[in-house]
Design an enzyme around this catalytic site. Structure first.
Site, mmCIF file in Angstrom:
data_model
loop_
_atom_site.group_PDB
_atom_site.id
_atom_site.type_symbol
_atom_site.label_atom_id
_atom_site.label_comp_id
_atom_site.label_asym_id
_atom_site.label_seq_id
_atom_site.Cartn_x
_atom_site.Cartn_y
_atom_site.Cartn_z
ATOM 1 N N ARG A 57 -6.544 2.346 -4.512
ATOM 2 C CA ARG A 57 -6.240 1.364 -4.559
ATOM 3 C C ARG A 57 -5.767 1.192 -6.250
ATOM 4 O O ARG A 57 -5.632 0.392 -6.445
ATOM 5 C CB ARG A 57 -7.363 0.843 -4.551
ATOM 6 N N ILE B 39 -1.812 -3.825 0.628
ATOM 7 C CA ILE B 39 -1.632 -2.296 0.031
ATOM 8 C C ILE B 39 -0.991 -2.136 1.677
ATOM 9 O O ILE B 39 -0.469 -0.779 1.440
ATOM 10 C CB ILE B 39 -2.466 -2.175 -0.112
ATOM 11 N N ASP B 40 -1.358 -2.670 2.397
ATOM 12 C CA ASP B 40 -1.679 -1.716 4.509
ATOM 13 C C ASP B 40 -0.540 -2.163 4.192
ATOM 14 O O ASP B 40 0.034 -1.697 5.264
ATOM 15 C CB ASP B 40 -2.615 -2.060 4.989
#
Lengths: 344, 344, 344, 344
Positions: free
Chosen positions: C277, C131-132
């Site tokens: 998320r 996700i980062d």
């Protein structure tokens, strides 16, 4: 009377956000509180006539509160159609499955059929479903809030384009007989004209509203219910068929070019159609549908045959199907007058 | 060369989510870093020809990154139209306002005009704008992601109704010459067939995909770009006009009934139309458009006349307008083959 | 080498929108094009070590492109942990199931384990998930766009309250080591300061930006990545623990009161946390994840062991895991400078 | 009595989606139907005391129906505070501006102040505003539906992560004194436990619900209103301060670790906080707020001093402020019992 132990449930008519939440509410409470077994009837009354029925255990309804559509399927087929077998056939199929009662989720047609079955002695309870919000026996029905939300969101989107191009935008929303979706989405979206079946406005008036909005520097926004018929002028009558409905396409596609021609403002039309029926229900509709489902199994256990569940203020009640299916809930004059202040 | 101190900016062609973010990025950086004054040109090149120009101070662009449409307005009018005055008129208006350079935000037509003005010596820099994503000189353009998002969300909604009724759904999305929006929204929405201008598929193949999906118990979903033309059969040729386009309505409205007739599956059609252009830009488009705006004023200060800004991988670059407007970026065969694995 | 006929797939590490679309893409293409059977490995490497594996037929992946989370479950357990059995145990379990290859979907930790397994001769292919967005070997990873979208939407919402109350709002987003989510959501949301791990800004600078925004009549908006550490002052050092991390709560909760105290502006803090998320993936992430899944099974059939799929521009490629897991992709100075123009 | 010609309007207390739609409705109808001039009072009663008042022409309210927050600003300052001057000061400022009446939009505190001003002879009309939905004199207030929608959407998102990791998720929503937001968002989101101030449940019961959900293979979801206090056990009493509120952080952050410790299920906490107040109002809230605005100016013209507008079923009515501010509308036992069927 004996306590029901096996209950059938069916969804009938056009699909509607919240149907699955009704099913989940009824099955969860039936299983946990009353120890009732559920049978899922496929595709509305079709499954009842064709004996297309299967167990509906609690496990099958998990996660359903937020899922659009209906896991049971739906159709517009009824038990009183030619050769369908009527109440006798329904009773026969129910007996075969040892089904003690039916919960029927549907609109005016479905509820009328439910009433007729009940008149013939079938133990049945109704749950009202109408995106159009046209049942007088309940303040609101689930699906309506989702439809209004989607229409409003669409209007918000269309507005940015209209303003960039200095255009008039005509948005056609659902509402064949009543204008509730148009009224609420038009109010929410800041429409300059809202056209509904209950109020036959003239083309002159519509164009006057469009002109007024344009003259104040706005991109005129017209929200029209599919069942709107403009008040008769010569031009208008030509473009309608024998039933007073537009000859080709929907009323929006018919209105757009006339507005463009008469006001000189470039005009675009958007017909929202099926978009308004689908997708994830709003939280409002999920709560209402869940409460209807919970109340429906209560009504079954209370043997409230021939009744349907209903919202009054913030309470869920039951009302006789006979009363419920009598009157169409139109937009009253007072609500029209309230909204019309904002037009133009 | 002298350093520019007054820069005009215009948006031209169809509106597109992200235009306002470009304007904001350019004006903010111009004001803060370069001490440049901005002039807002109204309605694209029309404002340049008609001298409809006003100061655009930084205060006017606040909050614009998340606002759809364009505060400058837009039109499809060009300076090389009959009587518009061409480069001479543009130069005259620029001199009247002491405007040293122009940032032109627009699609292929706009960028071609910008290139022609630059060929005549007008100091101009381009920012590519195309919802259709059809410019080969940049990986992506802003507006495309928003359009794909709206189309995908609509497909998600339509699917629940289709599944409840066991229907086929045909969704027509934008894409007159290229199929990028159909390809991406179809992939994202899990379509059983994606029809694009680049790939003339036969009606037999389309119906085979629909049948296959139905046979697996799915509600078949067909996503079609507005510019798709089915590969010629007798039936199909009859329904097209002389230019190979459907006779009435869009290609979706034309396809639906044929699919229904040939497969026997009840079929509904939804044309998304203007819905795809509007509303709040996605975060992707806001970031890209803001970066384009920042890079555009950099290009002006670097005197990159006749260039436009462009995305390559994760970097913003500049490319000559001559290269940028040469080729249409079609969906390549490899992308089609990749997607077609999932059809049927 | 023999052609693989049974392929295992696992998802490992923190969950991420798009995992299900990867699974669907790989299984669909494996089934249709290559005739491969899939085995679903439960909860990442835990299922491989514990032999918690079951068939994953095509039927099980339908509708998954738009579903968040992972149907396979996930965990942070690895095969090289004490007592887990390492490559030998993995080989043993694979042989028991006649599993010819593994597709491992995960972040830097997972891909490093995959590389180590491959060094020991296990036929494995990676799909990057973070996700980062901190992997240098790919332009973007799925999940990032969804996280940025949710953060941006949240910022939009918080802004209305901040403006009504003339408050400063501090929004903490994900990003322990890199600031990509903060950078993109801050740009999209029009932040007056973006604070990221790569750029240690002083409290004086932060407060100067807040003051400047307030002085222009704005409600100052600060977006901070969870891994940001302010440049050391006496006050700041006291509030950090021995590792330079805030003593209590996240960095946002720590920053808020200091800003309020030093600027006199009422300040509120929102930590978005797990919200970023979850939920339905954006269309961007669905397309990217689907393409990654399709390319992963291609890589398996091409025996590209020890490679992972990757996005470069608009193309999917494969790169060696050795290269892929070497460098963290930080926000470069140029991107920081580009954004900082808009601060204050 | 003379007909009012200049009306002041203020918004007071915490901000709330729909405030702008109230302002727009009142100003539009005042201008068009009654020919009334509006004065905008800045930051609630603060502007009335400080004489921070400016004309609010119709032009200033355009597009406001869909805009969150309040263009008038808001504060929690009241005219009866020490040194504020009370009714005398309010009368003085009104006279200076020739203001004939005031529309005060706010929650219980604001409406109580309005009642007190009216008792002193100030011509004032109220519009109820409370996100928490805790006013007994109206079925619903605007802002509540938006807050429930945002909470529900957040719950939907958190659920995917919880299910992927087999975790318990605790979501803290607004509701210091009443549990309406928790009840509705919990029902809509399919929570396994809903904890509200009105029902002091024991930790044993909470953990039993969590265990039951986990044992059925679900990721347990607990929705807790910020004002919930668990029924006292030794452990619990220690963790509460002298007022029975958790010692540190919110109740969610306090509950999470206890649930994790007592059930052994990994647990995460999300506090939605200000997110629930902000952003674009739902269509439901836009319609209700617009109708309240329209009715408020009607009430002014009818000289219904000391009354507020109210929703009953589907009708807008007016009720005396004395009645309206007497009772808090708690979640009744019947609504709790209805929902509790679905817990565990």
């Amino acid at each position: 009377m004996l306590v029901p132990v096996r209950v059938g449930i069916l969804t009938s008519g056009g699909d509607c956000p919240g149907l699955n939440a009704v099913i989940r509410g009824a099955v969860m409470k039936g299983d946990r509180i009353y120890g009732v077994e559920f049978l899922g009837i496929r595709d509305g009354f079709r499954g009842l006539v064709d004996d297309d029925i299967r167990p509906l255990p609690r496990h099958d309804v998990r996660g359903l509160s937020r899922q659009g559509g209906t896991i049971l399927g739906t159709s517009r087929i009824g038990p009183f159609a030619e050769g369908a077998g009527g109440s006798a056939r329904v009773r026969e199929v129910m007996e075969r499955h040892e089904m003690d009662a039916i919960i029927a989720v549907g609109g005016e047609g479905t509820l009328t059929v439910a009433r007729m079955l009940n008149d013939d002695g079938i133990p049945i309870v109704g749950v009202p479903k109408t995106i159009d919000n046209d049942l007088s026996a309940t303040d609101y029905t689930f699906g309506f809030d989702t439809a209004v939300s989607i229409a409003t969101e669409s209007i918000d989107r269309l507005r940015t384009t209209a303003e960039s191009h200095s255009r008039c935008m005509v948005v056609e929303v659902m509402g064949r007989h009543v204008g509730w979706i148009a009224l609420h989405s038009g109010l929410a979206g800041g429409a300059h004209a809202i056209l509904i079946p209950e109020q036959p406005v003239s083309m002159e008036q519509i164009c006057a509203w469009v002109d007024a909005a344009r003259d104040r520097g706005r991109a005129p926004l017209v929200v029209v219910a599919e069942g709107f018929k403009p008040e008769g002028t010569e031009i208008v009558r030509d473009a309608l068929d024998g039933f007073g409905r537009p000859r080709l396409g929907g009323v929006g596609e018919w209105l757009g070019p006339i507005i463009e021609e008469q006001t000189g403002i470039e005009t675009r039309v958007m017909t929202l159609g099926h978009l308004q029926r689908g997708g994830v229900p709003t939280s409002y509709d999920r709560v209402l549908a869940t409460r209807f489902g919970l109340a429906a199994i209560d009504a079954v256990m209370d043997a409230k045959w021939g009744h349907m569940v209903s919202l009054r203020g913030i309470d869920i009640e039951t009302v006789p199907l006979h009363d419920a299916t009598r009157d169409l809930k139109s937009v009253p004059q007072s609500r029209w007058d309230e909204a019309a202040v904002l037009f133009g």
